[in-house]
Design an enzyme around this catalytic site. Sequence first.
Site, short mmCIF file in Angstrom:
data_model
loop_
_atom_site.label_atom_id
_atom_site.label_comp_id
_atom_site.label_asym_id
_atom_site.label_seq_id
_atom_site.Cartn_x
_atom_site.Cartn_y
_atom_site.Cartn_z
N ARG A 1 0.80 -1.11 -0.02
CA ARG A 1 0.08 -0.06 -0.22
C ARG A 1 0.81 1.18 0.20
O ARG A 1 2.11 1.21 0.16
CB ARG A 1 -1.11 -0.03 1.23
CG ARG A 1 -0.04 -0.14 2.53
CD ARG A 1 -0.74 0.38 3.74
NE ARG A 1 -0.67 2.02 3.55
CZ ARG A 1 0.35 2.74 3.73
NH1 ARG A 1 1.53 2.18 4.11
NH2 ARG A 1 0.33 3.93 3.49
N GLY A 2 0.27 2.45 -0.07
CA GLY A 2 0.99 3.76 -0.28
C GLY A 2 1.23 3.95 -1.66
O GLY A 2 1.56 3.11 -2.26
N GLN B 1 -3.75 2.52 9.41
CA GLN B 1 -2.34 2.78 8.91
C GLN B 1 -1.49 3.45 9.91
O GLN B 1 -0.20 3.39 9.89
CB GLN B 1 -2.22 3.42 7.40
CG GLN B 1 -2.76 2.55 6.41
CD GLN B 1 -4.13 2.60 6.18
OE1 GLN B 1 -5.05 3.22 7.18
NE2 GLN B 1 -4.61 2.49 4.96
N ASP C 1 -2.36 10.98 -2.63
CA ASP C 1 -2.80 9.90 -3.76
C ASP C 1 -2.61 10.49 -4.88
O ASP C 1 -2.48 9.96 -5.89
CB ASP C 1 -3.93 9.14 -3.34
CG ASP C 1 -3.28 8.15 -2.12
OD1 ASP C 1 -3.46 8.76 -0.86
OD2 ASP C 1 -2.82 6.98 -2.33
N ASN D 1 -6.29 12.19 -0.44
CA ASN D 1 -5.50 11.27 0.36
C ASN D 1 -6.33 10.58 1.35
O ASN D 1 -7.64 10.59 1.24
CB ASN D 1 -4.63 12.35 1.16
CG ASN D 1 -3.52 11.70 1.95
OD1 ASN D 1 -2.87 10.68 1.32
ND2 ASN D 1 -3.34 11.89 3.33
N LYS D 2 -5.85 9.89 2.29
CA LYS D 2 -6.50 8.87 2.88
C LYS D 2 -7.80 9.57 3.86
O LYS D 2 -7.78 10.76 4.24
CB LYS D 2 -5.56 8.39 4.17
CG LYS D 2 -6.06 7.42 4.99
CD LYS D 2 -6.66 6.15 4.46
CE LYS D 2 -5.91 5.52 3.24
NZ LYS D 2 -6.71 4.40 2.66
#
Length: 342
Positions: free
Chosen positions: A49-50, A187, A228, A238-239
């Site tokens: 991930r990431g 995360q 992202d 983003n998250k």
Amino acid sequence: MQSLTTTSLRIRENQLWILDQQALPQRSDWRECRDVSELVDHIRTLRVRGAPLIGLSASLLLALLAEQGMAQDELHHALETLRASRPTAVNLMNNLDRMKAALQQADYVKALTEEALRLVDEDKALCDSIATHGATLVTPGSRLLTHCNTGGLATAGIGTAIGVIRRAHEQGNVEQVWVDETRPLLQGGRLTAWELGELNIPYQLICDSMAASLMAQKRVDAIWVGADRIAANGDVANKIGTYSLAVLAKYHGIPFYVAAPHTTHDPQCRNGAAIPIEQRTATEVTGVSGSFGAVQWAPFNAQVYNPAFDVTPAELISGWVLDVGVVTPDQVQDGIFRQALS
Ligand code: MRU
């Protein structure tokens, strides 16, 4: 292919290995990744991930499959299957576009290997440059808040937002880091807490809902997050939970910085509304699972809304800290993101 080691990827004897980010920090499980369906499964389950890491793992696997003799048309199919594994982070698409160009060349096996290794080296350098620019914005004694995981686990280098925090800590300017646990997949609680611990950077883990009261108590000096995808107008995906931090930061007068490589910028995306947001399975919200097992607390038939990312409008962002330098809100107003960054 030559051997290679990053925090969460390895090449050993021409095989790709990934550090299972769902097992961390309880276990350090390295898993072999032999084919496309295995890597797609690792990416969808967030074992890999990431934003940068997804693209790098896909590129390395393609190169290895080519070395193992996979035919050119099969490699094309493999590339498109990997491209569809997660929709939001543009780094995957950017890396695969470069791999696709390598695949058109006469000696495509050599070209794919060279391109995949170049992408890994470039990512390390991008992280270093982001840290250099970002650290200039961190004032002595800073108490920084971060969300999700943006460190060595998510990149081939020292990370993006965590890379900045790491560099600023080396320079003696970080008093402590507030780590948002980052529901639903934790995360922050699992990965960022682990990475900061390994780096001996003082941190305290908080539930996402605690950030507001910390800001009200003036115990947060700046917020640093990754990205992202950055749209042409500076909006950032983003998250999930990033947007609420940005709103809180604006209200409390706290700088809110986005750290990312310039390759996270997507000039084709006009604004945040055009960024595809991944929707994920209900069980991530109805309970929790990990190397410790699974627990469900919501009713069996609970209806769930579970977007993996949100969009933070450009007007809430104090600076886009890229490898090429710090982009200011004025520059964004002037349309700098509409021109291709080099
Ligand atoms: O769903 P994830 O864990 O892949 O989401 C990761 C993030 O949102 C990160 O902030 C982003 O990818 C930047 S990582 C350097």
